[in-house]
Design an enzyme around this catalytic site. Structure first.
Site, PDB file in Angstrom:
ATOM      1  N   MET A  18       8.026  -3.792   8.696  1.00 37.13           N
ATOM      2  CA  MET A  18       7.590  -5.187   8.783  1.00 37.13           C
ATOM      3  C   MET A  18       8.733  -6.039   9.339  1.00 37.13           C
ATOM      4  O   MET A  18       9.802  -6.148   8.720  1.00 37.13           O
ATOM      5  CB  MET A  18       7.131  -5.698   7.414  1.00 37.13           C
ATOM      6  CG  MET A  18       5.791  -5.113   6.988  1.00 37.13           C
ATOM      7  SD  MET A  18       5.185  -5.777   5.429  1.00 37.13           S
ATOM      8  CE  MET A  18       6.136  -4.856   4.241  1.00 37.13           C
ATOM      9  N   CYS A 102       1.792  -3.188  17.491  1.00 29.48           N
ATOM     10  CA  CYS A 102       2.016  -4.629  17.416  1.00 29.48           C
ATOM     11  C   CYS A 102       0.989  -5.366  18.289  1.00 29.48           C
ATOM     12  O   CYS A 102       0.856  -5.097  19.474  1.00 29.48           O
ATOM     13  CB  CYS A 102       3.439  -4.974  17.859  1.00 29.48           C
ATOM     14  SG  CYS A 102       3.763  -6.726  17.633  1.00 29.48           S
ATOM     15  N   LYS A 141       3.635   4.924  15.476  1.00 27.86           N
ATOM     16  CA  LYS A 141       2.761   4.134  14.597  1.00 27.86           C
ATOM     17  C   LYS A 141       1.766   3.407  15.484  1.00 27.86           C
ATOM     18  O   LYS A 141       2.157   2.678  16.398  1.00 27.86           O
ATOM     19  CB  LYS A 141       3.564   3.149  13.759  1.00 27.86           C
ATOM     20  CG  LYS A 141       2.657   2.242  12.939  1.00 27.86           C
ATOM     21  CD  LYS A 141       3.389   1.619  11.775  1.00 27.86           C
ATOM     22  CE  LYS A 141       2.488   0.709  10.965  1.00 27.86           C
ATOM     23  NZ  LYS A 141       2.293  -0.595  11.597  1.00 27.86           N
ATOM     24  N   GLY A 203      -3.365   0.498   5.897  1.00 30.82           N
ATOM     25  CA  GLY A 203      -4.272  -0.637   6.008  1.00 30.82           C
ATOM     26  C   GLY A 203      -4.956  -0.949   4.704  1.00 30.82           C
ATOM     27  O   GLY A 203      -5.735  -0.140   4.196  1.00 30.82           O
ATOM     28  N   ASP A 204      -4.610  -2.118   4.132  1.00 33.09           N
ATOM     29  CA  ASP A 204      -5.308  -2.652   2.959  1.00 33.09           C
ATOM     30  C   ASP A 204      -5.109  -1.851   1.685  1.00 33.09           C
ATOM     31  O   ASP A 204      -5.968  -1.900   0.792  1.00 33.09           O
ATOM     32  CB  ASP A 204      -6.823  -2.778   3.233  1.00 33.09           C
ATOM     33  CG  ASP A 204      -7.117  -3.683   4.420  1.00 33.09           C
ATOM     34  OD1 ASP A 204      -6.256  -4.496   4.779  1.00 33.09           O
ATOM     35  OD2 ASP A 204      -8.221  -3.546   4.993  1.00 33.09           O
ATOM     36  N   GLY A 226       2.125  -2.058   3.210  1.00 26.74           N
ATOM     37  CA  GLY A 226       2.810  -3.187   3.825  1.00 26.74           C
ATOM     38  C   GLY A 226       2.733  -4.425   2.971  1.00 26.74           C
ATOM     39  O   GLY A 226       3.535  -4.641   2.052  1.00 26.74           O
ATOM     40  N   ARG A 227       1.709  -5.249   3.238  1.00 25.12           N
ATOM     41  CA  ARG A 227       1.653  -6.575   2.624  1.00 25.12           C
ATOM     42  C   ARG A 227       1.653  -6.536   1.096  1.00 25.12           C
ATOM     43  O   ARG A 227       2.194  -7.440   0.447  1.00 25.12           O
ATOM     44  CB  ARG A 227       0.438  -7.340   3.164  1.00 25.12           C
ATOM     45  CG  ARG A 227       0.620  -7.761   4.619  1.00 25.12           C
ATOM     46  CD  ARG A 227      -0.676  -8.164   5.254  1.00 25.12           C
ATOM     47  NE  ARG A 227      -1.618  -7.039   5.312  1.00 25.12           N
ATOM     48  CZ  ARG A 227      -2.872  -7.130   5.713  1.00 25.12           C
ATOM     49  NH1 ARG A 227      -3.353  -8.296   6.065  1.00 25.12           N
ATOM     50  NH2 ARG A 227      -3.641  -6.058   5.751  1.00 25.12           N
TER      51      ARG A 227
HETATM   52  C1  LIG Z   1       5.166  -9.577   8.199  1.00 21.49           C
HETATM   53  C2  LIG Z   1       4.703  -8.320   8.891  1.00 21.49           C
HETATM   54  C3  LIG Z   1       5.507  -7.745   9.868  1.00 21.49           C
HETATM   55  C4  LIG Z   1       5.109  -6.565  10.496  1.00 21.49           C
HETATM   56  N1  LIG Z   1       5.952  -5.961  11.399  1.00 21.49           N
HETATM   57  C5  LIG Z   1       5.658  -4.725  11.894  1.00 21.49           C
HETATM   58  C6  LIG Z   1       6.609  -3.998  12.676  1.00 21.49           C
HETATM   59  O1  LIG Z   1       7.748  -4.435  12.914  1.00 21.49           O
HETATM   60  N2  LIG Z   1       6.216  -2.788  13.162  1.00 21.49           N
HETATM   61  C7  LIG Z   1       4.985  -2.252  12.896  1.00 21.49           C
HETATM   62  O2  LIG Z   1       4.689  -1.146  13.338  1.00 21.49           O
HETATM   63  N3  LIG Z   1       4.085  -2.907  12.141  1.00 21.49           N
HETATM   64  C8  LIG Z   1       4.404  -4.105  11.619  1.00 21.49           C
HETATM   65  N4  LIG Z   1       3.522  -4.741  10.789  1.00 21.49           N
HETATM   66  C9  LIG Z   1       2.256  -4.077  10.417  1.00 21.49           C
HETATM   67  C10 LIG Z   1       2.425  -3.289   9.113  1.00 21.49           C
HETATM   68  O3  LIG Z   1       3.363  -2.247   9.276  1.00 21.49           O
HETATM   69  C11 LIG Z   1       1.078  -2.685   8.667  1.00 21.49           C
HETATM   70  O4  LIG Z   1       0.597  -1.845   9.679  1.00 21.49           O
HETATM   71  C12 LIG Z   1       0.017  -3.754   8.386  1.00 21.49           C
HETATM   72  O5  LIG Z   1       0.551  -4.820   7.618  1.00 21.49           O
HETATM   73  C13 LIG Z   1      -1.195  -3.153   7.652  1.00 21.49           C
HETATM   74  O6  LIG Z   1      -0.812  -2.605   6.415  1.00 21.49           O
HETATM   75  P1  LIG Z   1      -1.081  -3.395   5.005  1.00 21.49           P
HETATM   76  O7  LIG Z   1      -2.551  -3.684   4.946  1.00 21.49           O
HETATM   77  O8  LIG Z   1      -0.606  -2.449   3.947  1.00 21.49           O
HETATM   78  O9  LIG Z   1      -0.276  -4.659   5.076  1.00 21.49           O
HETATM   79  C14 LIG Z   1       3.875  -5.952  10.170  1.00 21.49           C
HETATM   80  C15 LIG Z   1       3.058  -6.560   9.212  1.00 21.49           C
HETATM   81  C16 LIG Z   1       3.452  -7.717   8.569  1.00 21.49           C
HETATM   82  C17 LIG Z   1       2.563  -8.326   7.507  1.00 21.49           C
END
Ligand SMILES: Cc1cc2nc3c(=O)[nH]c(=O)nc-3n(C[C@H](O)[C@H](O)[C@H](O)COP(=O)(O)O)c2cc1C
Length: 331
Positions: A18, A102, A141, A203-204, A226-227
């Site tokens: 992130m 991204c 990724k 995801g989620d 992630g989040r």
């Molecule tokens: C603040 C933030 C920054 C992120 N930066 C990146 C990143 O640098 N590289 C990447 O592959 N994904 C990035 N993502 C995506 C996350 O790695 C992840 O794929 C996405 O949040 C979905 O997962 P989650 O539902 O568990 O949050 C970012 C997501 C967030 C919320």
């Protein structure tokens, strides 16, 4: 067991990369809370090749964070391969990850990030050239596709595998979805069924139960969070514990949350100096406060603080109020 190249993770729980979050300060906390693998925030290939000071600083890896995956992004094969070679030779990261997820226009208009998802052949050529150029395992990724009409998740993951990639992480949304709607885990399952390299689903995942469900139902080798870990590294700990013992540890107390928030801030201060760190911590502090009672005022005030001491006084002052109310209720 999640195994990437020659590296075996102690559990399948992965901290997602992130940007603006996954620097060594937070990654170390994720590690303290048991994550099997931590991913660093994305770094620009051009930034590395131009020896941009900020980009090179982002390549720093503390030994205690390992195993760690370091992610690079770019839209051209030549510069991505050269940046991967730099990371391979000059950092102690364990894995080199390439960003194909991204969704931000600034990135995709340079053919980087999710733009790669439109062409499995291009993915094959780039990953093969990267794998040839480096010693460390190379992973990708990706999102499931660009939009609903261009979902090439299986072809793209197969291209990574044919090219010698060591694993893929798949976020179950398209680029067009950004963060809207729900992650499509059926497509992640299709990917898993059609490649033999490890697949990390993403995801989620918001609860330890979600993680267990993802591993059992979709057959993925790892779960990337992630989040749900923002201001909440307990999500990682509770998930690891649930997967290992079937029991979910209690949620942290308000004071425990602020203690870890302050540890996070102190590590960020070591890394970036007080001025920058305290400003960066404002968003993290708001995340750590999430779920606690009556945070409206304290969340606003966090945004006015510029020193560690001011921040500490504010956060612990708030905690004392919360604890006094809790004791009042209990007596
Ligand atoms: C603040 C933030 C920054 C992120 N930066 C990146 C990143 O640098 N590289 C990447 O592959 N994904 C990035 N993502 C995506 C996350 O790695 C992840 O794929 C996405 O949040 C979905 O997962 P989650 O539902 O568990 O949050 C970012 C997501 C967030 C919320």
């Amino acid at each position: 067991m999640l195994k990437i190249g020659g590296i075996t993770m102690k559990n399948p729980v992965v901290l997602a990369p992130m940007a603006g979050v996954c620097n060594p300060a937070f990654r170390l906390i994720a590690k303290d809370f048991g994550a099997g693998l931590v991913c660093a925030e994305m770094v620009s290939d051009k930034g590395i090749l131009h020896e941009n000071e900020r980009s090179l600083k982002m390549l720093y890896v503390d030994e205690r964070e390992k195993p760690l995956s370091l992610q690079i992004f770019g839209g051209e094969r030549k510069s991505l391969v050269a940046a991967a070679k730099y990371v391979d030779e000059n950092t102690n990261a364990d894995i080199i990850d390439i960003n194909m997820g991204c969704p931000v226009p600034k990135i995709t208009k340079c053919d980087a990030g999710a733009r790669w998802l439109l062409d499995p052949n291009k993915i094959y050529e780039m990953v093969a050239a990267t794998v040839d150029a480096v010693q460390k395992p190379v992973t990708v990724k990706m999102r499931v596709g660009w939009d609903e009409d261009h979902i090439f998740a299986v072809q793209n993951a197969q291209a990574v595998e044919r090219a010698g990639g060591a694993a893929v992480s798949v976020h179950g949304r398209t680029r067009v979805q950004m963060y809207e709607g729900k992650a499509n885990w059926d497509i992640i399952k299709q990917v898993k069924e059609n490649v033999s390299i490890p697949v990390i689903g993403n995801g989620d995942i918001s609860t330890p139960h979600d993680a267990k469900h993802a591993l059992e139902t979709y057959g993925v080798d790892g779960v990337m969070i992630g989040r749900a870990a923002l201001g909440n590294p307990w999500m990682l700990y509770r998930t690891v514990q649930f997967l290992e013992t079937g029991e979910i540890p209690a949620e942290p107390t308000p004071r425990e949350k602020i203690d870890i928030c302050m540890l996070h801030m102190d590590r960020l201060i070591d890394l970036k100096g007080e001025d920058v760190a305290v400003r960066e911590m404002r968003k993290h502090a708001a995340w750590y406060l999430k779920g606690l009672p009556k945070t409206g005022t304290v969340r606003n005030e966090v945004n006015t603080k510029t020193t560690r001491d001011e921040m500490s006084k504010l956060l612990y002052g708030y905690i004392e109020e919360v604890e006094a109310k809790q004791q009042g209720k209990a007596s």
